[in-house]
Design a protein around this motif. Structure first.
Motif, PDB file in Angstrom:
ATOM      1  N   THR A  65       0.796  -1.206   0.025  1.00  0.00           N
ATOM      2  CA  THR A  65      -0.078  -0.032   0.012  1.00  0.00           C
ATOM      3  C   THR A  65       0.904   1.214   0.001  1.00  0.00           C
ATOM      4  O   THR A  65       1.930   1.180   0.926  1.00  0.00           O
ATOM      5  CB  THR A  65      -0.899   0.170   1.224  1.00  0.00           C
ATOM      6  N   VAL A  66       0.485   2.076  -0.943  1.00  0.00           N
ATOM      7  CA  VAL A  66       1.204   3.386  -1.041  1.00  0.00           C
ATOM      8  C   VAL A  66       0.404   4.571  -0.602  1.00  0.00           C
ATOM      9  O   VAL A  66      -0.614   4.748  -1.059  1.00  0.00           O
ATOM     10  CB  VAL A  66       1.829   3.668  -2.301  1.00  0.00           C
ATOM     11  N   ASN A  67       0.913   5.272   0.492  1.00  0.00           N
ATOM     12  CA  ASN A  67       0.108   6.345   0.774  1.00  0.00           C
ATOM     13  C   ASN A  67       0.834   7.746   0.652  1.00  0.00           C
ATOM     14  O   ASN A  67       2.202   7.462   0.943  1.00  0.00           O
ATOM     15  CB  ASN A  67      -0.276   6.189   2.235  1.00  0.00           C
ATOM     16  N   ALA A  68       0.285   8.677   0.157  1.00  0.00           N
ATOM     17  CA  ALA A  68       1.174   9.992   0.188  1.00  0.00           C
ATOM     18  C   ALA A  68       0.218  11.030   0.903  1.00  0.00           C
ATOM     19  O   ALA A  68      -0.870  11.119   0.164  1.00  0.00           O
ATOM     20  CB  ALA A  68       1.532  10.492  -1.300  1.00  0.00           C
ATOM     21  N   TYR A  69       0.805  11.688   1.691  1.00  0.00           N
ATOM     22  CA  TYR A  69      -0.002  12.793   2.642  1.00  0.00           C
ATOM     23  C   TYR A  69       0.359  14.094   2.127  1.00  0.00           C
ATOM     24  O   TYR A  69       1.584  14.622   2.103  1.00  0.00           O
ATOM     25  CB  TYR A  69       0.184  12.526   4.077  1.00  0.00           C
ATOM     26  N   ILE A  70      -0.137  14.746   1.168  1.00  0.00           N
ATOM     27  CA  ILE A  70       0.008  15.966   0.727  1.00  0.00           C
ATOM     28  C   ILE A  70      -0.539  17.105   1.459  1.00  0.00           C
ATOM     29  O   ILE A  70      -1.800  17.158   1.995  1.00  0.00           O
ATOM     30  CB  ILE A  70      -0.486  16.146  -0.537  1.00  0.00           C
ATOM     31  N   GLU A  71       0.129  18.153   2.158  1.00  0.00           N
ATOM     32  CA  GLU A  71      -0.087  19.152   2.813  1.00  0.00           C
ATOM     33  C   GLU A  71      -0.901  20.237   1.907  1.00  0.00           C
ATOM     34  O   GLU A  71      -0.778  20.405   0.675  1.00  0.00           O
ATOM     35  CB  GLU A  71       0.951  20.148   3.261  1.00  0.00           C
ATOM     36  N   PRO A  72      -2.261  20.678   2.568  1.00  0.00           N
ATOM     37  CA  PRO A  72      -3.027  21.570   1.495  1.00  0.00           C
ATOM     38  C   PRO A  72      -2.075  22.531   1.093  1.00  0.00           C
ATOM     39  O   PRO A  72      -1.389  23.222   2.033  1.00  0.00           O
ATOM     40  CB  PRO A  72      -4.254  21.981   2.312  1.00  0.00           C
ATOM     41  N   VAL A  73      -2.384  23.253  -0.198  1.00  0.00           N
ATOM     42  CA  VAL A  73      -1.567  24.488  -0.371  1.00  0.00           C
ATOM     43  C   VAL A  73      -2.137  25.478  -0.325  1.00  0.00           C
ATOM     44  O   VAL A  73      -3.386  25.726  -0.530  1.00  0.00           O
ATOM     45  CB  VAL A  73      -1.276  24.007  -1.927  1.00  0.00           C
ATOM     46  N   GLU A  74      -1.693  26.465   0.289  1.00  0.00           N
ATOM     47  CA  GLU A  74      -2.084  27.898   0.758  1.00  0.00           C
ATOM     48  C   GLU A  74      -1.071  28.938   0.209  1.00  0.00           C
ATOM     49  O   GLU A  74       0.237  28.716   0.763  1.00  0.00           O
ATOM     50  CB  GLU A  74      -2.456  27.991   2.208  1.00  0.00           C
TER      51      GLU A  74
END
Lengths: 136, 145
Positions: A65-74
């Protein structure tokens, strides 16, 4: 090999039967290429915005399983005026076949492209179970 | 587009109906995002001094991206290459597209070309497009007669 033109939209993940997501953002299924070369399987995945710290790869039984957690862009001082794409996490699972050497899986990430290298075991471990006739 | 105008009223009516329906859907379910007009999809962040354009272009090398600014128009062009593989390689699955792309975006102001900056990180492109000084709104003082 199929000729494939560039895809514009990301695919939003579908609700999975085992667990629902609880993070407050969208989640996408990253597009992936899988090819086999020189006795190894290579999975190439689009995960724009992810770096090596954002990616989490786990192998449980035979599911990778691959998970990539992307921070919301502001963007500070700017307001989002026009949007054609959304930023969110990525999640995708692959079922590995028996002949992949579990210990030697490697992953690299560059320019938003995650590559998984899954070498095949030199001697494929194949367990065959004999079926016995039961004539009682 | 070729269209027969022998029955103009009907087609005009269909167009009007379609616009009306679109408007209705947009107000009932506000579109979270618009359909991208081409690759790559872009987001625009704005303030009074300019616009920041962002686009997700995973797998494209920064050297392969060209950004052209002409007046109000920004053009992104580039190419996404496929992995070069020996003949013995075999694809099990191919979902990712590749090839050349060009995308133009028209901004509502002239861009100060000398101040344009582009950043590329983890497959995300961000282009800072400041508004040209001459194009900025000026405040006009009202004098009493």
């Amino acid at each position: 090999m199929i000729d494939k033109s560039l895809e514009v939209q990301k695919q939003e993940i579908e609700a999975t039967e085992d667990a629902e997501r609880t993070r407050e953002c969208m989640c996408f299924t990253p597009r992936a290429d899988i090819y086999e070369v020189d006795d190894q399987l290579v999975i190439v995945m689009d995960v724009p915005g992810a770096d090596e710290k954002a990616v989490d790869i786990t192998l449980e039984k035979n599911v990778l399983t691959v998970n990539a957690y992307i921070e919301p862009v502001e963007v500070e001082g700017f307001g989002l005026a026009f949007a054609e794409y959304e930023v969110g996490d990525y999640q995708r699972s692959f079922k590995l076949s028996e002949d992949i050497d579990r210990e030697k899986i490697q992953a690299t990430i560059r320019d938003g492209l995650l590559r998984l290298y899954l070498p095949k075991a030199t001697q494929a471990i194949v367990r065959k179970i004999d079926v016995k006739a039961n004539n009682n | 587009m070729y269209r027969r105008y022998r029955v103009p009223n009907m087609w005009r009516e269909v167009d009007r109906l379609q616009r009306e329906m679109n408007r209705l859907f947009e107000t009932t379910y506000p579109a979270r995002r618009r359909q991208a007009a081409g690759y790559p999809a872009v987001n625009l962040w704005s303030n009074e001094n300019g616009v920041i354009l962002t686009a997700e272009v995973p797998g494209v090398s920064p050297d392969d991206i060209d950004i052209n600014v002409l007046g109000e128009t920004v053009t992104l062009s580039g190419v996404r290459n496929i992995d070069e593989l020996p003949e013995t390689a075999r694809y099990h699955r191919q979902e990712r597209g590749y090839g050349a792309f060009t995308r133009s975006v028209q901004l509502p102001f002239n861009v100060d070309v000398n101040q344009v900056e582009a950043n590329f990180k983890n497959g995300v492109l961000a282009v800072n497009l400041p508004r040209a000084e001459a194009d900025k709104p000026r405040k006009i003082a009202v004098k009493t007669a």
